[in-house]
Design a protein around this motif. Sequence first.
Motif, PDB file in Angstrom:
ATOM      1  N   ILE A  70      -7.401   5.865  -8.349  1.00 46.58           N
ATOM      2  CA  ILE A  70      -7.376   4.401  -8.428  1.00 46.58           C
ATOM      3  C   ILE A  70      -6.057   3.904  -9.005  1.00 46.58           C
ATOM      4  CG2 ILE A  70      -8.431   2.423  -9.612  1.00 46.58           C
ATOM      5  CD1 ILE A  70     -11.120   3.902  -9.322  1.00 46.58           C
ATOM      6  N   LEU A  71      -5.494   4.631  -9.970  1.00 51.92           N
ATOM      7  CA  LEU A  71      -4.249   4.196 -10.616  1.00 51.92           C
ATOM      8  C   LEU A  71      -3.011   4.526  -9.793  1.00 51.92           C
ATOM      9  CD1 LEU A  71      -4.983   5.159 -14.341  1.00 51.92           C
ATOM     10  CD2 LEU A  71      -5.114   2.907 -13.256  1.00 51.92           C
ATOM     11  N   LYS A  72      -3.145   5.307  -8.737  1.00 57.38           N
ATOM     12  CA  LYS A  72      -1.990   5.641  -7.912  1.00 57.38           C
ATOM     13  C   LYS A  72      -1.546   4.438  -7.082  1.00 57.38           C
ATOM     14  CE  LYS A  72      -1.958  10.618  -7.232  1.00 57.38           C
ATOM     15  NZ  LYS A  72      -1.979  11.697  -6.226  1.00 57.38           N
ATOM     16  N   GLU A  73      -0.279   4.454  -6.701  1.00 56.15           N
ATOM     17  CA  GLU A  73       0.269   3.380  -5.874  1.00 56.15           C
ATOM     18  C   GLU A  73      -0.216   3.544  -4.435  1.00 56.15           C
ATOM     19  OE1 GLU A  73       4.607   1.623  -4.405  1.00 56.15           O
ATOM     20  OE2 GLU A  73       4.472   3.429  -5.634  1.00 56.15           O
ATOM     21  N   PHE A 236      -8.053   5.819   0.022  1.00 58.99           N
ATOM     22  CA  PHE A 236      -8.399   7.226   0.273  1.00 58.99           C
ATOM     23  C   PHE A 236      -9.732   7.567  -0.388  1.00 58.99           C
ATOM     24  CE2 PHE A 236      -8.368  11.571  -1.464  1.00 58.99           C
ATOM     25  CZ  PHE A 236      -8.408  12.277  -0.275  1.00 58.99           C
ATOM     26  N   VAL A 237      -9.997   6.959  -1.537  1.00 60.76           N
ATOM     27  CA  VAL A 237     -11.270   7.194  -2.238  1.00 60.76           C
ATOM     28  C   VAL A 237     -12.445   6.807  -1.342  1.00 60.76           C
ATOM     29  CG1 VAL A 237     -12.672   6.526  -4.233  1.00 60.76           C
ATOM     30  CG2 VAL A 237     -10.234   6.914  -4.505  1.00 60.76           C
ATOM     31  N   PHE A 238     -12.287   5.735  -0.556  1.00 57.05           N
ATOM     32  CA  PHE A 238     -13.370   5.303   0.336  1.00 57.05           C
ATOM     33  C   PHE A 238     -13.705   6.396   1.355  1.00 57.05           C
ATOM     34  CE2 PHE A 238     -12.473   0.475  -0.216  1.00 57.05           C
ATOM     35  CZ  PHE A 238     -13.028   0.547  -1.471  1.00 57.05           C
ATOM     36  N   PHE A 239     -12.680   7.025   1.932  1.00 60.24           N
ATOM     37  CA  PHE A 239     -12.921   8.136   2.862  1.00 60.24           C
ATOM     38  C   PHE A 239     -13.622   9.284   2.152  1.00 60.24           C
ATOM     39  CE2 PHE A 239      -9.339   6.556   5.650  1.00 60.24           C
ATOM     40  CZ  PHE A 239     -10.150   6.302   6.741  1.00 60.24           C
TER      41      PHE A 239
END
Length: 338
Positions: A70-73, A236-239
């Motif tokens: 989440i904290l990544k750009e 990407f987290v959603f995938f």
Amino acid sequence: MMNNNLILVILNTLINLIDVLLVLLPVLLSVAFMTIIERKQLAAHQRRVGPNTVGYYGILQPFSDALKLILKETVIPSQANKVLFYLAPIFTLIFSLLGWGIIPFGEGLTLFDFPLGILYTLALSSLGVYGILFAGWSANSKYAFLGSLRSTAAMISYELILSSAILIVILLAGSFNFTSIIESQQAIWFVVPLLPVFIFYFISILAETSRTPFDLQEAESELVAGFFTEHSSIIFVFFFLAEYSSIVLFSAITAILFFGGYNMPQLFVNETFINLQAVVLGLKTCVFCFMFVWFRATLPRLRYDQLIEFCWLNLLPVAVAFIILVPCILIAFDIAPY
């Protein structure tokens, strides 16, 4: 009178929202812990330790990973279609979570007891591929686009086998409703008379959830990461959530179709009935989640042509044969449920 009706509508909406959250929040938590279970199980298979420093026994590792992502750009390719680039993972996650709306966790414990529940599930599994296609096309990357095309070709290969296996269960149960299918297994689980059907059904759901040995659309040795190569950070987290939610969902559906779902002996303690139906369904689901990881640790990835040949030339004739055989046996012995 109008104010009373408005209050009733608001209360019903709040109750429905609470019901949905009571299903979705445990599902999302189970997805988080499915990742740590997979990593620990793969480590055990490969004689490694696995995550063990973030929290007791590494139990907080999924939350650490989520915070990191989440904290990544968020980096978007300059030539990408930005609208579809963002919408693709959202579509994939939504279609994955919608499948939980008709899962019966116990007798009368379901958000919606849909009479055509199996058709609803098959429709959602078919629509889920659109999110993958949009992700691959919108990124304007050859690696991502090839991964999404592979996903489409794989769906053509296994979807017919998956539908055939489920059709055989429908013929035996005489219903499209999940609750009716569970109730029809009170005498014997369907896995006993339909063991060969269960085997090629489980192979097809491995392909459905893009798991080894059928994870061709995510082949890192050929396509970097497949259809989500260009996605990063929260999208990407959603995938990630969609993939593991599908694994847990199809594990639950497998328990319902072949292993009696929430069926269990009644337990009495101090003359009080204890309802452990949801726990029983959860334990059966965990067994199949274990099998998903076990197959990943054991089997090598198939080639693209091997998947198509295996599905069309080996599994499909067996599926068609059982579609003909099962109704013949039911009618010959006069045990058809319809």
